[in-house]
Design a protein around this motif. Structure first.
Motif, PDB file in Angstrom:
ATOM      1  N   ALA B 247      37.085  48.229  20.851  1.00 32.40           N
ATOM      2  CA  ALA B 247      37.329  46.794  21.010  1.00 32.40           C
ATOM      3  C   ALA B 247      36.256  46.194  21.896  1.00 32.40           C
ATOM      4  N   ALA B 248      35.993  44.908  21.698  1.00 33.34           N
ATOM      5  CA  ALA B 248      34.993  44.237  22.527  1.00 33.34           C
ATOM      6  C   ALA B 248      35.635  43.165  23.385  1.00 33.34           C
ATOM      7  N   LYS B 249      36.931  42.999  23.193  1.00 30.25           N
ATOM      8  CA  LYS B 249      37.576  41.894  23.902  1.00 30.25           C
ATOM      9  C   LYS B 249      38.947  42.323  24.405  1.00 30.25           C
ATOM     10  N   GLY B 250      39.249  41.964  25.639  1.00 36.79           N
ATOM     11  CA  GLY B 250      40.557  42.299  26.182  1.00 36.79           C
ATOM     12  C   GLY B 250      41.204  41.088  26.824  1.00 36.79           C
ATOM     13  N   TRP B 251      42.510  41.142  26.934  1.00 37.91           N
ATOM     14  CA  TRP B 251      43.256  40.055  27.558  1.00 37.91           C
ATOM     15  C   TRP B 251      44.225  40.640  28.558  1.00 37.91           C
ATOM     16  N   VAL B 252      44.404  39.925  29.661  1.00 44.79           N
ATOM     17  CA  VAL B 252      45.446  40.313  30.597  1.00 44.79           C
ATOM     18  C   VAL B 252      46.502  39.230  30.526  1.00 44.79           C
ATOM     19  N   PHE B 253      47.659  39.590  30.033  1.00 44.82           N
ATOM     20  CA  PHE B 253      48.737  38.616  29.866  1.00 44.82           C
ATOM     21  C   PHE B 253      49.683  38.729  31.057  1.00 44.82           C
ATOM     22  N   ILE B 254      49.755  37.672  31.863  1.00 53.31           N
ATOM     23  CA  ILE B 254      50.501  37.743  33.126  1.00 53.31           C
ATOM     24  C   ILE B 254      51.604  36.684  33.154  1.00 53.31           C
ATOM     25  N   ARG B 255      52.730  37.040  33.715  1.00 56.05           N
ATOM     26  CA  ARG B 255      53.823  36.066  33.879  1.00 56.05           C
ATOM     27  C   ARG B 255      53.377  34.886  34.717  1.00 56.05           C
ATOM     28  N   SER B 256      53.851  33.710  34.341  1.00 53.61           N
ATOM     29  CA  SER B 256      53.449  32.514  35.085  1.00 53.61           C
ATOM     30  C   SER B 256      53.976  32.540  36.516  1.00 53.61           C
ATOM     31  N   GLU B 257      55.075  33.281  36.754  1.00 56.05           N
ATOM     32  CA  GLU B 257      55.635  33.332  38.109  1.00 56.05           C
ATOM     33  C   GLU B 257      54.735  34.120  39.062  1.00 56.05           C
ATOM     34  N   TYR B 258      53.849  34.937  38.502  1.00 59.18           N
ATOM     35  CA  TYR B 258      53.015  35.790  39.343  1.00 59.18           C
ATOM     36  C   TYR B 258      51.668  35.121  39.630  1.00 59.18           C
ATOM     37  N   ALA B 259      51.699  34.028  40.391  1.00 60.84           N
ATOM     38  CA  ALA B 259      50.480  33.259  40.601  1.00 60.84           C
ATOM     39  C   ALA B 259      49.414  34.035  41.366  1.00 60.84           C
ATOM     40  N   LEU B 260      49.853  34.746  42.400  1.00 56.94           N
ATOM     41  CA  LEU B 260      48.874  35.471  43.221  1.00 56.94           C
ATOM     42  C   LEU B 260      48.235  36.595  42.402  1.00 56.94           C
ATOM     43  N   ALA B 261      49.067  37.293  41.619  1.00 56.94           N
ATOM     44  CA  ALA B 261      48.545  38.379  40.776  1.00 56.94           C
ATOM     45  C   ALA B 261      47.510  37.833  39.799  1.00 56.94           C
ATOM     46  N   ALA B 262      47.820  36.690  39.177  1.00 54.46           N
ATOM     47  CA  ALA B 262      46.895  36.115  38.204  1.00 54.46           C
ATOM     48  C   ALA B 262      45.581  35.743  38.867  1.00 54.46           C
ATOM     49  N   SER B 263      45.656  35.160  40.071  1.00 56.54           N
ATOM     50  CA  SER B 263      44.392  34.748  40.682  1.00 56.54           C
ATOM     51  C   SER B 263      43.582  35.956  41.138  1.00 56.54           C
ATOM     52  N   ARG B 264      44.285  37.034  41.582  1.00 58.07           N
ATOM     53  CA  ARG B 264      43.551  38.245  41.980  1.00 58.07           C
ATOM     54  C   ARG B 264      42.849  38.868  40.774  1.00 58.07           C
ATOM     55  N   ILE B 265      43.544  38.880  39.623  1.00 56.76           N
ATOM     56  CA  ILE B 265      42.928  39.474  38.432  1.00 56.76           C
ATOM     57  C   ILE B 265      41.742  38.610  37.972  1.00 56.76           C
ATOM     58  N   GLU B 266      41.920  37.284  37.979  1.00 55.26           N
ATOM     59  CA  GLU B 266      40.823  36.364  37.628  1.00 55.26           C
ATOM     60  C   GLU B 266      39.590  36.668  38.469  1.00 55.26           C
ATOM     61  N   GLN B 267      39.865  36.758  39.788  1.00 57.05           N
ATOM     62  CA  GLN B 267      38.791  37.003  40.740  1.00 57.05           C
ATOM     63  C   GLN B 267      38.110  38.348  40.456  1.00 57.05           C
ATOM     64  N   ALA B 268      38.941  39.348  40.146  1.00 56.49           N
ATOM     65  CA  ALA B 268      38.401  40.678  39.862  1.00 56.49           C
ATOM     66  C   ALA B 268      37.532  40.648  38.602  1.00 56.49           C
ATOM     67  N   ILE B 269      37.987  39.904  37.597  1.00 56.63           N
ATOM     68  CA  ILE B 269      37.208  39.830  36.355  1.00 56.63           C
ATOM     69  C   ILE B 269      35.858  39.167  36.630  1.00 56.63           C
ATOM     70  N   GLU B 270      35.891  38.081  37.412  1.00 51.20           N
ATOM     71  CA  GLU B 270      34.626  37.395  37.724  1.00 51.20           C
ATOM     72  C   GLU B 270      33.657  38.317  38.452  1.00 51.20           C
ATOM     73  N   GLN B 271      34.183  39.070  39.436  1.00 50.34           N
ATOM     74  CA  GLN B 271      33.303  39.967  40.184  1.00 50.34           C
ATOM     75  C   GLN B 271      32.757  41.065  39.283  1.00 50.34           C
ATOM     76  N   ALA B 272      33.635  41.592  38.419  1.00 47.01           N
ATOM     77  CA  ALA B 272      33.170  42.647  37.514  1.00 47.01           C
ATOM     78  C   ALA B 272      32.084  42.100  36.587  1.00 47.01           C
ATOM     79  N   ARG B 273      32.220  40.834  36.206  1.00 44.81           N
ATOM     80  CA  ARG B 273      31.164  40.224  35.374  1.00 44.81           C
ATOM     81  C   ARG B 273      29.865  40.094  36.159  1.00 44.81           C
ATOM     82  N   ASP B 274      29.986  39.634  37.430  1.00 48.17           N
ATOM     83  CA  ASP B 274      28.785  39.494  38.255  1.00 48.17           C
ATOM     84  C   ASP B 274      28.081  40.832  38.441  1.00 48.17           C
TER      85      ASP B 274
END
Lengths: 173, 554
Positions: B247-274
């Protein structure tokens, strides 16, 4: 939930440009609908009829499909909530530790039922399934701030914190 | 990005930390945030500045340390001394601790004696809660800084990815995973390698990986904690899964109630891209992969594979018939592997240490560990990771500390609304998919609720059925009508108007739901009723025979 008219002076009122910005950001991405709805609700507090029309046009999604998703999911609001949104966690751990009493106490103190907003538009009361603070049950969230191990006796004191000037909401939840 | 650069970063990070005489780790996860860790963090920062020890001590805000009920937790590791874990810290006690512990150690060196008045804030490290754990998935939580990729790299982060990309073919990777015996950690226990292999063998224009972080069980928060505390290991797991299936594409599907988890994963993805660990030509190979976050919207059924896919496609989240399974025909009809957060977080350590190492943990057919979130009437509630095969009793009495409190345990509820309720005589059962399934219990998400004598199990059933009625998507009649009918019968019994015939009716209704429902939600919604009827018939019959009238409003 029926669509109601937005109150004048709604603090969440968002410039149209902000909606177009959100739409522009998601337009060319895969799976854009939910994220667009999330961002608009985060910005504005709810999803208005006008926003759905704009989404429908920009993303080329039928209005019926948008409302299908909106009403199927508990998270989205179709009418403006109060300035202060109180979400009581009703997960199993919180339930066992008395989230029902918290809800009852809140209903009594605020004089509203679950899902309603106080007449001055200040407080909105709702429940959520689980916020993942099970070890600190019972918990409730007010505009993103989590209160844990809450006793019904603390309710008045907690509400007093939010009574006065509109506090800046925490950028979570 | 290259292997050498990763090693350099790891060394640099370790050297940076070596410079300090001590490190203060503070938990910054949702649980501790709600118990007030922000004030504590501020107080530590102030203290470090006012005592001018910025060059000697470092503050690291980590993820979950496990013992959430005693938060906010602060661990202080000073050179030459054992780490000390402090509990229930507020901004005043942390000042006292820095003054009387950290500064005194710096000043007195070996002559230092731990002040007696701080003892009350110390969590003993020899608690069974800690010593009986075997940490694989949670190994980094509470130790790494989830906001910095360097911190993860310093703990062998992305070394599994290096190993996979430099020395393994997708086939070899899948056979290694098959050898490890890793099974899906979200309940059904399907072999991860088998799922990957099905998807890999499909011919398709595109393939997708979805990380399922839609932890709907009200009572479990393991995925939240993992995504908040160690987001990079989840990302690394997704990339490796992507390589395995092509696969060339992945998604992380997160519950809307988990705001901190979602932002940490977002941040992690951005850093991994950098750091070029996501994107084109990862580590200089011709493998390209990227991932994005998508949020759920507060709907339990969306954790079900096919409903999750419908949600991602922008439809209402109703499940559909399987087969075809998502691994064959999933998101936008492309082969899609859906793995749980916990499953994906298991992958980097398995690859790094080898399948045999993983297999040696746990039992035959159930290798590895299982993470539970212990709640309810427990002295120590929080997250624990235990080897498969441990007995329920050890968890309940020793780790959760129930024996100490003298609480009379009535039952343990495992697996949330899809799980079951088990009484103490069965507590010697091993934590394994099959042994628990034989007793009618599904491990499920890992929710672990200790129930004491004060709880009425009928009330608990009413709660679960109410949940099922609320969350049933309404697509199939068995679940939509079945759950409503079961709830109706239970309510009738609760009001003291039940008859003994109702018990047989309950069985029949539950059987119909189990057999005829379209997805796991409906099939399993009756599990709590089945296990209560089986192990605690008196809890329900009591309301019928004694005609106890309901005084509670429901």
């Amino acid at each position: 939930m029926a669509e109601t008219k937005g109150r004048p002076g709604n603090p969440f009122a968002m410039e149209n440009s902000a909606i177009s910005e959100i739409l522009g950001k998601w337009k060319n991405k895969q799976s854009p609908l939910l994220m667009t709805l999330h961002e608009i609700q985060k910005n504005r507090g709810y999803i208005s009829r006008e926003s759905t029309l704009e989404i429908s046009e920009a993303l080329d999604i039928p209005l019926a499909r948008i409302y299908e998703v909106l009403t199927f999911n508990n998270y989205f609001k179709l009418s403006p909530p109060g300035d202060v949104v109180i979400s009581v966690c009703t997960g199993t751990a919180c339930h066992l530790k008395g989230s029902g009493q918290l809800l009852k106490k809140l209903e009594k103190v605020l004089g509203i039922h679950i899902g309603e907003t106080t007449s001055d538009g200040r407080f909105h009361l709702q429940y959520v399934r689980c916020i993942g603070c099970c070890s600190l049950a019972p918990a409730l969230v007010i505009n993103g701030k989590v209160y844990s191990k809450v006793d019904p006796l603390q309710i008045k004191q907690i509400l007093a914190e939010w009574q006065g000037e509109a506090r800046e909401s925490v950028d979570e939840l | 990005m290259s292997y050498e650069r990763l090693c350099e970063t790891a060394e640099q990070e370790c050297r940076d930390l070596e410079k300090y005489d001590g490190i203060i780790y503070t938990c910054g996860s949702t649980g501790c945030v709600s118990s007030g860790c922000q004030d504590v963090i501020q107080a530590i920062t102030d203290c470090i500045a006012s005592h001018d020890i910025a060059g000697r001590i470092k503050l690291i805000v980590t993820g979950c340390m496990g013992l959430c009920s005693l938060g906010p937790l602060v661990r202080i590791e000073l050179k030459g001394r054992e780490p000390v874990l402090f509990k229930q810290i507020d901004s005043l006690t942390i000042r006292l601790i820095i003054l009387e512990y950290v500064l005194q150690v710096f000043r007195q060196k070996d002559a230092f004696v731990f002040p007696y008045f701080l003892e009350q804030f110390v969590v003993p490290q020899d608690l069974p809660f800690f010593t009986e754990q075997k940490k694989i998935v949670l190994a980094n939580t509470g130790k790494v800084d989830p906001a910095r990729i360097q911190s993860y790299i310093a703990r062998e982060g992305f070394m599994a990815l290096v190993k996979v990309l430099s020395s393994m073919t997708p086939e070899a990777l899948i056979s290694e995973m098959a050898k490890s015996g890793l099974r899906g950690r979200s309940g059904a226990g399907f072999s991860t390698a088998a799922k990957w292999d099905i998807a890999r063998k499909q011919q398709a224009a595109e393939k997708y990986i979805i990380c399922n972080g839609d932890e709907g069980d009200p009572g479990a928060y393991i995925d939240r904690s993992l995504m908040e505390s160690d987001p990079f290991s989840v990302i690394e797991g997704i990339i490796i899964a992507g390589f395995a299936v092509g696969a060339a594409k992945g998604w992380v599907f997160i519950r809307s109630e988990y705001a901190l988890a979602a932002s940490r994963i977002e941040q992690a993805i951005e850093q991994a891209r950098d750091w070029k660990l996501l994107g084109n030509n990862i580590l200089g190979t011709d493998f390209s992969f990227d991932c994005e976050v998508r949020l759920g919207a507060g709907t339990f059924v969306c954790g079900e594979e096919t409903a999750l896919i419908a949600t991602m496609e922008g439809k209402r989240g109703t499940p559909s018939h399987r087969p075809p399974y998502p691994a064959v025909k999933g998101l936008w009809t492309m082969p899609t592997v859906i793995n749980n957060v916990k499953t994906l977080a298991n992958i980097p350590p398995i690859i790094r240490n080898g399948a045999d190492w993983f297999r040696a943990i746990g039992t035959e057919g159930n290798s590895g560990t299982k993470v539970f979130s212990i709640t309810g009437s427990a002295l120590n509630s929080g997250l624990i990771e235990v080897p498969m095969g441990i007995s329920l009793g050890r968890i309940v009495y020793h780790m959760a500390g129930v024996a100490e409190t003298g609480t009379m345990v009535k039952a343990v509820q495992i697996g949330g609304p899809s799980g079951g309720i088990l009484p103490p005589p069965f507590f010697d059962v091993k934590v394994e998919y099959e042994s628990l399934r034989d007793l009618g219990i599904f491990i499920g998400s890992g929710g672990f609720i200790i129930i004491d004598q004060t709880v009425s199990l009928l009330d608990l059933l009413l709660y679960y059925l109410d949940f099922a009625v609320d969350e049933s998507c309404g697509r199939c009649a068995a679940c939509r009508i079945g759950s409503t009918q079961v709830l109706g019968v239970l309510k009738k019994i609760r009001k003291g108007r039940g008859t003994l015939d109702d018990l047989a009716l309950l069985e029949r209704l539950c059987m119909a739901m189990k057999n005829a429902s379209l997805c796991g939600l409906g099939q399993a919604a009756a599990n709590p009723v089945f296990s209560t009827l089986k192990y605690f018939p008196e809890e329900i019959e009591g309301y019928i025979t004694t005609r106890e009238v309901d005084t509670h409003e429901r």
